[in-house]
Design a protein around this motif. Structure first.
Motif, PDB file in Angstrom:
ATOM      1  N   GLY A 255      -2.289 -16.829 -11.238  1.00  0.00           N
ATOM      2  CA  GLY A 255      -2.649 -16.757 -12.650  1.00  0.00           C
ATOM      3  C   GLY A 255      -1.549 -17.301 -13.551  1.00  0.00           C
ATOM      4  O   GLY A 255      -0.420 -17.527 -13.121  1.00  0.00           O
TER       5      GLY A 255
ATOM      6  N   ARG B 213       3.489 -19.619 -13.549  1.00  0.00           N
ATOM      7  CA  ARG B 213       2.408 -19.414 -12.585  1.00  0.00           C
ATOM      8  C   ARG B 213       2.803 -18.232 -11.711  1.00  0.00           C
ATOM      9  O   ARG B 213       3.845 -18.256 -11.055  1.00  0.00           O
ATOM     10  CB  ARG B 213       2.258 -20.680 -11.738  1.00  0.00           C
ATOM     11  CG  ARG B 213       1.177 -20.610 -10.679  1.00  0.00           C
ATOM     12  CD  ARG B 213      -0.209 -20.782 -11.215  1.00  0.00           C
ATOM     13  NE  ARG B 213      -0.438 -22.095 -11.810  1.00  0.00           N
ATOM     14  CZ  ARG B 213      -1.616 -22.496 -12.300  1.00  0.00           C
ATOM     15  NH1 ARG B 213      -2.667 -21.686 -12.271  1.00  0.00           N
ATOM     16  NH2 ARG B 213      -1.737 -23.697 -12.830  1.00  0.00           N
TER      17      ARG B 213
ATOM     18  N   HIS C 117       0.820 -16.775 -16.813  1.00  0.00           N
ATOM     19  CA  HIS C 117       1.399 -15.657 -17.552  1.00  0.00           C
ATOM     20  C   HIS C 117       2.321 -16.190 -18.629  1.00  0.00           C
ATOM     21  O   HIS C 117       3.079 -17.135 -18.389  1.00  0.00           O
ATOM     22  CB  HIS C 117       2.184 -14.753 -16.605  1.00  0.00           C
ATOM     23  CG  HIS C 117       1.343 -14.205 -15.496  1.00  0.00           C
ATOM     24  ND1 HIS C 117       0.699 -12.996 -15.581  1.00  0.00           N
ATOM     25  CD2 HIS C 117       1.004 -14.733 -14.287  1.00  0.00           C
ATOM     26  CE1 HIS C 117       0.013 -12.795 -14.467  1.00  0.00           C
ATOM     27  NE2 HIS C 117       0.178 -13.829 -13.664  1.00  0.00           N
TER      28      HIS C 117
ATOM     29  N   GLU D  93       5.765 -12.828 -13.528  1.00  0.00           N
ATOM     30  CA  GLU D  93       4.663 -12.303 -14.347  1.00  0.00           C
ATOM     31  C   GLU D  93       5.182 -11.481 -15.518  1.00  0.00           C
ATOM     32  O   GLU D  93       4.425 -11.106 -16.416  1.00  0.00           O
ATOM     33  CB  GLU D  93       3.733 -11.424 -13.509  1.00  0.00           C
ATOM     34  CG  GLU D  93       2.947 -12.170 -12.435  1.00  0.00           C
ATOM     35  CD  GLU D  93       3.707 -12.293 -11.111  1.00  0.00           C
ATOM     36  OE1 GLU D  93       4.886 -11.861 -11.047  1.00  0.00           O
ATOM     37  OE2 GLU D  93       3.124 -12.822 -10.147  1.00  0.00           O
TER      38      GLU D  93
END
Lengths: 186, 426
Positions: free
Chosen positions: B71, B66, B73, B109
């Motif tokens: 978002g 997260r 990833h 990310e």
């Protein structure tokens, strides 16, 4: 957990070791029903799951950073222990061993348990908290051999006819399981 | 070796080489795992920014995380410098993944943020081009997160298709959906990845035989009487019981036949009855009577409704599989009820399960049978119930009795198509 075991008498230490050696011999001799008789009816038998965790940089230099406990997903956690069993589960496992459809162990596996490092850690009335280590050699027919290594954290009840096992937490020394099962009687 | 020779046209005969051949496995990697939607994890495992879990896409290690942006990833867990895994934990929360070798560090990310050696050289590398390789497609449905190496793959919802009808029969019962409890139980077996998949895709008929030491004969009789097997698309399948309309709530309700409910408190049983009481309103009359058994989603995700576990069969070569399984519980249940209901799974399944030890054994033994020489003229027989499946007025997909092996035949026809599409280096 305390770090030093209780002062005990040689007789009591010997009695605890006799109990564990007897238990190991019953299991290695596949006398599982006699093993069941060593259990309290309200026994709790558990195997925490063990995980590979990232060490926390903020705890560097502290014992907590690499403590065993933080790797365990036990009964109190919101993870999932490998096993959380009662007398009913253990009875099912024992009865299974005497049925022909226990295919993963028919013909039966050969086992050898070595129990050691027996330490009386606490005394709470009739309940004794006892640690022990084990190596369990397991040879399944037509399969590879496996060595299980771990610690048992037991609560024993001392009665007039010997000890009874009321709780056992088995901490296996593996997060990555290369065994066909951890469903054995440790 | 030609793929066309491994599976006959109606998939009633399956070559031993499908299971135990290195060349076939290489084709599976490219033709199936390089192109399908593969299960990565559940959103409940990564609720907070920085939360991550490890996953695999076949043998490729993936970090599912997260991000700071909220978002989801998915990045391949391999440093761009020398290739080491940058994440060595099964799960956790972090700001950075740091490669042990030279301390190149990455955000959750997957962006490369630090090259410690950079200050000592004149020509600065373009860090924006040196992040972890992203999984090109990531989508989720009902919290289930999937990734694909195929940028052109159809949307996940279309891929799942009518399996959503059957999955929602379970998920839809709970207002907050479901959650995965803790880290997966993982264990390695000397078996081929497809047999655990097949076992959960529709093979409920081994239960009363392989597991006769534990499963009573009456369960098999019930499955024969009211059990269904459905194939919504090749490789996707569901087995379930459709309980009579007048069946008592305790017989229909999910979880009541599990160890958690049997050994648990009245509070647990009342919770399960309350869930069932709302089921018709939430998922409709028909699906409220459904009592699921096994589900499979192509290629290697399984859901065992009866013991409430998700499982993934990760190949590690043709003859080795790393099997992962999670206990699944209603997300909005109180913690004590979650802790009780997880035993519906762990009592019988997972590496310590009373039943699954027998499954693991036969999967290992099947691989032995698949590996032997001088028996290629005896392919495995997959012909039970050939052609006996048909459409159904209320249930999506092709439907039949559970003894019909059409779920496996459809799986292998899709498998053959997928392998043929990459055969000959295409």
């Amino acid at each position: 957990m305390t770090t030093v075991s209780l002062q005990t008498t040689p007789e009591e230490q010997r009695a605890l070791e006799r109990f564990y050696f007897h238990e190991a011999r019953l299991l290695d001799n596949r006398q599982y029903r006699q093993w069941l008789a060593l259990l309290c009816p309200d026994i709790s038998y558990r195997l925490p799951a063990r995980t590979n965790l990232m060490v926390d940089n903020r705890q560097r230099g502290c014992e907590d950073m690499i403590s065993v406990e933080r790797e365990l997903e036990g009964a109190d956690s919101l993870g999932c222990p490998l096993r959380e069993e009662t007398y009913v589960h253990l009875m099912l496992r024992v009865e299974r061993a005497f049925k022909v459809n226990s295919w993963s162990e028919n013909p039966p596996p050969r086992t050898r348990r070595i129990v050691g490092n027996v330490e009386l850690m606490a005394r709470k009335g009739e309940a004794l908290e006892v640690l022990s280590n084990f190596h369990l050699f397991y040879a399944r027919p037509g399969s590879a051999d496996f060595l299980y290594s771990g610690q048992r954290r037991d609560t024993l009840l001392a009665g007039s006819d010997g000890y009874r096992l009321r709780q056992r937490d088995v901490v296996l020394d593996y997060a990555d399981i290369n065994f066909p099962t951890v469903g054995l009687l440790f | 070796m030609r793929v066309a020779d491994l599976v006959n046209d109606d998939a009633s005969l399956i070559s031993r080489r499908c299971w135990a051949d290195q060349q076939v496995y290489e084709l599976e990697k490219r033709g199936i795992f390089g192109r399908a939607w593969l299960f990565l994890g559940h959103e409940s495992q990564i609720r907070e920014p920085g939360d991550f879990v490890q996953a695999y896409m076949c043998e490729t290690p993936v970090i599912l995380a997260r991000g700071g942006d909220g978002g989801i990833h998915a990045s391949i867990n391999s440093c761009t410098h020398r290739g080491l895994p940058v994440c060595r934990a099964s799960h956790g929360n972090t700001r950075r993944f740091v490669c042990p070798y030279h301390s190149w560090s990455y955000t959750v990310e997957g962006d490369l943020v630090t090259i410690p050696q950079e200050s000592e050289v004149r020509c600065k590398p373009d860090k924006s081009a040196l992040g972890l390789k992203r999984v090109p497609r990531v989508e989720s449905w009902r919290g289930l997160v999937f990734g694909s190496f195929d940028e052109a793959i159809i949307p996940l919802e279309d891929y799942l298709g009518d399996m959503r009808f059957y999955l929602d029969a379970f998920f839809g019962r709970f207002p907050g959906g479901i959650e995965f409890l803790g880290a997966p139980h993982r264990w390695v077996m000397d078996a081929n990845w497809k047999l655990p998949v097949e076992n959960q895709l529709g093979d409920v008929n081994h239960g009363a035989f392989l597991h006769a030491a534990i499963i009573p004969r009456e369960i098999q009789q019930q499955i024969e009487a009211i059990g269904y097997s459905a194939v919504t698309a090749p490789g996707h399948g569901a087995t379930f019981r459709l309980m009579p309309e007048d069946a008592p709530v305790d017989e229909v309700a999910w979880g009541m036949e599990g160890m958690g409910a049997i050994l648990g408190t009245d509070e647990v049983r009342q919770y399960l009855r309350d869930v069932q009481a709302q089921a018709a309103e939430r998922v409709g009359d028909l699906r409220a009577r459904m009592k699921g058994l096994t589900y499979g989603i192509y290629p290697n995700l399984s859901f065992l409704w009866s013991n409430t576990s998700f499982k993934v069969s990760h190949p590690r070569g043709p003859g080795k599989v790393e099997y992962w399984s999670w206990a699944v519980v209603p997300a909005d249940a109180p913690d004590t009820i979650k802790q009780t209901l997880r035993r519906n799974y762990s009592s019988f399944f997972g590496p310590g399960g009373i039943l699954e030890q027998e499954d693991s054994e036969v999967w290992v033994q099947q691989y032995r049978g698949a590996s032997i020489d001088f028996a290629d003229d005896r392919p495995f027989f997959y012909g039970l119930g050939l052609g006996e499946e048909a459409g159904h007025p209320q249930l999506p997909g092709l439907v039949s009795v559970t003894a019909n092996e059409f779920y496996a035949r459809h799986f292998f026809r899709r498998w053959r198509d997928d392998l043929q599409s990459v055969e000959g280096g295409q």
